[in-house]
Design a protein around this motif. Sequence first.
Motif: not given
Length: 173
Positions: A104-110
């Motif tokens: 349910t958590c968005l994981f954003v790899i910058d």
Amino acid sequence: DAARVVCGNGSDELIALLIHAYAGPGDEVLYSQYGFLMYPIAAKANGATPVTAPEKDYRADVDAILKRVTPRTKIVFLANPNNPTGSVLSREEVQRLADGLPRTCLFVIDAAYAEYVVSNDYSAGAELVDSRDNVVMTRTFSKIHGLAGLRLGWAYCPSNVADVLNRIRGPFN
């Protein structure tokens, strides 16, 4: 797949759009201690609470990040490689972080500085985007190609996330 790519006015705009779409009042946006300053700025602008995880030796700490995840955590950002520290997490460490996050958590790899990494055990994250429905990778042409004045960033994401971003972004961004 073009349906999974969203372009923006630099990766900054895409980060702001992701927070605008997926976090708001009562929600938390989590990032490492020396992560990109855009994360807390955009979180606050949308009423979300920025939460920092301490780093070890100026390096993101997967265990510290996972320890700070709560039911209110909507987005976790990881700048990899990080600026200004220059630290890099290995493919295995990023995979462990992704595995430890709730779906349910968005994981954003910058991965704005991906082109500068020479390590064999690094990945910008495209394979995680391919294999999960809660992972986004942001990139930019500003760093490696010197196009900062052109402001061209892009996100590779699940098609449902791309659809959301395309519906809320400005028409001429």
